[in-house]
Design an enzyme around this catalytic site. Structure first.
Site, PDB file in Angstrom:
ATOM      1  N   VAL A 284       0.700  -1.677   0.037  1.00  0.00           N
ATOM      2  CA  VAL A 284       0.137   0.042  -0.434  1.00  0.00           C
ATOM      3  C   VAL A 284       0.738   1.075  -0.026  1.00  0.00           C
ATOM      4  O   VAL A 284       2.184   1.116   0.650  1.00  0.00           O
ATOM      5  CB  VAL A 284      -1.016   0.387   1.380  1.00  0.00           C
ATOM      6  CG1 VAL A 284      -1.846  -0.779   1.535  1.00  0.00           C
ATOM      7  CG2 VAL A 284      -0.521  -0.301   2.048  1.00  0.00           C
ATOM      8  N   GLU A 285       0.277   2.781  -0.737  1.00  0.00           N
ATOM      9  CA  GLU A 285       1.132   3.806  -0.208  1.00  0.00           C
ATOM     10  C   GLU A 285       1.484   3.874  -1.236  1.00  0.00           C
ATOM     11  O   GLU A 285       3.330   4.367  -0.983  1.00  0.00           O
ATOM     12  CB  GLU A 285       1.018   3.938   0.934  1.00  0.00           C
ATOM     13  CG  GLU A 285      -0.335   4.860   2.016  1.00  0.00           C
ATOM     14  CD  GLU A 285       0.181   5.707   2.779  1.00  0.00           C
ATOM     15  OE1 GLU A 285       1.414   6.157   2.920  1.00  0.00           O
ATOM     16  OE2 GLU A 285      -0.008   5.868   3.958  1.00  0.00           O
ATOM     17  N   GLY A 286       1.813   2.719  -2.762  1.00  0.00           N
ATOM     18  CA  GLY A 286       2.649   2.912  -3.489  1.00  0.00           C
ATOM     19  C   GLY A 286       3.572   1.423  -2.905  1.00  0.00           C
ATOM     20  O   GLY A 286       4.034   1.413  -2.308  1.00  0.00           O
TER      21      GLY A 286
END
Length: 751
Positions: free
Chosen positions: A452-454
């Protein structure tokens, strides 16, 4: 000699006379840049322009300013933040039973109530709007402490305090929006989520297909200019229970109600979950974790224009808003979870290795186990160092996009590595679920942080060096801007100015790298005295080597470097390891250069240097004339190796015999009375205080009959001839705790 003089004269005539330089050097390079540099999409351009440059710029320069480095503040908790941790956070941790939470797939109602009442969802909301207004360091510390007890609870707290409505409103919201929404978010009346990821748009936000159309519709009994929205989002944490949805979408104005432009770009809006057309409530199952995560959909959802975060002034600026906020959140939330994994694994695995015996010895004394144990402890020191360093930048009101990308990627990967080593040591205890397994949730939750978050692959291959090369390099971005100027002649002259400086910069780094590599850093100016002075010298030389190789790669590959993801990743690894090693030095300095820290400092930095050497070798092996570049960087060959056996033995000895150092390594872990961790810690105290008594007991058991050996706990009552009553009581406590620690949970059924 004559030939040399002629060559020098020709070079001076070309570079010393501007007209010649423009004609024979600058113009050809200028034209090459125009062809080589690929066009940037709007999302790429906004991502590149967002955020700040910090220590990453110094490392990219080839001449890091260590004096500036030492002047960065030491992150500290305020009295109010410390009080919140000592009271509200400690109370929360005593309320958490992670096994129960995961089994029931939800937090208990009492926990939800407590989180809302005590403002756990408002750590970053300004005090002026009813929140705590805590620092990034406090936010990170709170999330880390919760994650040591329950990853599901930590994610629940983390998300509202990361990229989401509260942060976007605090930075970009209108006064009316802030006054209306922030107090409701602060007191828990509203539960937020933020919906970005869609079916075909994960890390590539430019591919968002969710859209809004500017239109007029009757709203609250009057015709209102607003937006009709359609979206299908997934993987949205808190979506199943959110009362307000932060939404990222593309906005279109086909009827020209706002102007002549039809495609208005990415926007962000706040949508009450009860709005007609909104569908929520379904859940995903993220690796069996209990935090709320699910899809959200909207069909022909109408909202007025004032639902746009920031109002009409921020139409089309949504991606810039997200990138700037994400760079801050990426440096807090997921690194906090990874650091918690490191602290938890260090505490439980070091204790288990000292308690668990095989062949009559604590398994910590076996070199194979010691190798993994040393790695766990030293990497835990490194993760905490990096967490502190990165939150320092955020608390300076900076948004260092490259730094936070480095921190997110490497700390989550290190967390995965650490917990894997923990499983190797704890073995059967680690693979059986139940209240006695402290590592299960950390292990199962690690892939969530990775993705997540990239996603980590994207972050490593595209973001760290790709963004760093343009943002952190002293001249690349300026050269790109000059090449892109509409007035080509003005652009050429500006390009000439920057190109000259760039050439001097590159040659300087080449000379610095080669000379100091040749002389083993002997003549590098000393930035510090004491046992870590040589690390400062080594990192300085490696910074110059990295800067030189980065310039060579950009010159050799041009725009193709964007597609050479493996090459970009290797250069990013070098930059990252320079930052991680710097963070270790910073912690060592901030903590007062304690002698007990040195084994961990040495192991951590030697590990970083080894990783740098491996990344350089891979870079040289896969780029044209790599052997020549290798000689410039490592004239005597790659000098960096894994930490020595002596260093790892020092780490294990410290972990085994220095209780104060061990506590510092895993101080984020809360010890709940009666928990598995509590049993371990109490048993370690007994092992230390009653070493002679326990040794006598083990000798008696070793030579006892088979039936006595079979039931050690009951056997203690038969040993009154060997031990007095007080000793028998102490041995009973010892054996009870020992068996509690090494046992695994059993269940009648799984219904």
């Amino acid at each position: 000699m004559l030939i040399f003089i002629i060559i020098v004269f020709v070079i001076a005539a070309i570079f010393g006379i501007r007209a010649n330089r423009l004609r024979f050097v600058t113009k050809p390079v200028f034209n090459y840049f125009k062809k080589a540099l690929p066009p940037l999409s709007d999302t790429e351009r906004q991502a590149m322009e967002a955020g700040d440059i910090w220590w990453d710029g110094e490392l990219f320069s080839g001449r890091p300013n260590w004096q500036t480095f030492r002047e960065y503040p030491n992150p500290k908790l305020s009295a109010e933040e410390q009080s919140f941790i000592d009271n509200q956070v400690s109370t929360l941790l005593d309320m958490l039973d992670d096994h129960q939470i995961v089994t029931e797939r939800d937090l208990p109602k009492a926990v939800w109530k407590y989180l809302k009442e005590e403002g756990f969802f408002a750590l970053i909301v300004p005090k002026s709007h009813g929140g705590h207004g805590f620092s990034a360091y406090a936010n990170s510390t709170i999330v880390s402490k919760i994650a040591c007890s329950s990853l599901s609870a930590a994610v629940t707290v983390m998300v509202p305090n990361s990229l989401g409505p509260a942060e976007l409103l605090a930075h970009y919201g209108t006064k009316e929006q802030q006054d209306f929404w922030l107090p409701k978010l602060a007191n828990g009346d509203e539960v937020p989520c933020f919906a970005l990821t869609a079916l075909d748009a994960g890390s590539d936000a430019g591919a968002i297909q969710d859209y809004g159309v500017v239109c007029k519709k009757r709203y609250k009994n009057k015709m209102t200019l607003g937006i009709k929205l359609n979206w299908r989002k997934r993987y949205i944490t808190l979506a199943p229970i959110a009362s307000v949805i932060g939404l990222a979408f593309k906005l279109y104005d086909p009827d020209g109600l706002l102007g002549e432009q039809e495609d208005l770009g990415i926007c962000c809006a706040l949508i009450p979950a009860k709005t007609k057309g909104v569908t929520t409530g379904k859940r995903h199952d993220p690796m069996g974790m209990a935090f709320m995560n699910g899809p959200t959909e909207g069909e022909d959802v109408f909202v007025p224009l004032d639902a746009l975060i920031g109002g009409e002034d921020y139409i089309g600026k949504g991606w810039r808003m997200l990138v700037e906020c994400l760079s801050a959140g990426r440096g807090i939330s997921l690194p906090a979870l990874a650091t918690a994994t490191a602290h938890l694994t260090t505490r439980t695995t070091s204790a288990y290795a000292l308690i668990r015996k095989q062949f009559g010895l604590p398994i910590a004394q076996f070199e194979g186990v010691g190798e993994s144990l040393a790695h766990i402890a030293a990497m835990s020191y490194l993760t905490e160092s990096t967490r502190r360093m990165t939150t320092t930048a955020l608390d300076l009101n900076l948004s260092p996009a490259v730094i936070t990308a480095i921190t997110k990627y490497h700390l989550t990967e290190i967390g995965r590595d650490i917990v894997n080593h923990g499983f190797d040591i704890q073995a059967g205890k680690a693979v059986q679920n139940g209240p006695s397994n402290s590592l299960a949730s950390a292990y199962k939750g690690t892939p969530v942080s990775i993705t997540v978050e990239g996603a980590n692959i994207l972050t490593r291959c595209l973001m760290i060096f790709g963004q760093g090369a343009t943002r952190c390099h002293p001249f690349i971005l300026k050269e790109m801007e000059a090449v892109a100027m509409d007035d080509e002649q003005s652009g050429l002259h500006q390009f000439d100015e920057y190109l000259c400086k760039h050439i001097v910069h590159t040659l300087g780094n080449f000379g610095f790298s080669f000379f100091h590599g040749l002389t083993a850093n002997w003549f590098v100016p000393k930035a510090s005295a004491g046992p870590v002075a040589h690390y400062y010298q080594t990192l300085t030389t490696l910074s110059a080597s990295f800067a030189f190789c980065a310039d060579y790669a950009m010159l050799r590959l041009g725009g193709a470097l964007k597609r050479k993801e493996a090459t970009s990743a290797r250069l990013g690894d070098i930059l990252s390891q320079l930052y991680l090693a710097s963070s270790v030095l910073k912690r060592y300095e901030n903590d007062g250069r304690q002698v007990s820290d040195l084994p961990f400092v040495n192991y951590a930095i030697d590990h970083c240097l080894y990783e740098i050497g491996q990344a350089f070798d891979a870079f040289f092996a896969n780029i044209s004339f790599g052997s020549v570049i290798r000689f410039a960087v490592f004239p005597w060959g790659n000098p960096y190796h894994k930490p020595s056996d002596e260093t790892l033995n020092q780490v294990v000895n410290s972990l085994s015999n220095n209780a104060v150092m061990r506590e510092r390594l895993c101080n984020l872990c809360h010890i709940k009375a009666g928990s598995d961790i509590d049993n371990m810690e109490r048993l370690l105290v007994i092992l230390s205080e009653h070493k002679t008594l326990i040794s006598r007991f083990e000798k008696v058991i070793k030579h006892a009959r088979f039936d006595i050996k079979f039931d050690r706990l009951n056997a203690i009552n038969t040993l009154s001839d060997e031990f007095n009553q007080e000793e028998l009581a102490q041995l009973t406590e010892y054996e009870t705790l020992r068996q509690a620690v090494i046992k695994v949970d059993e269940f009648e059924s799984f219904d």
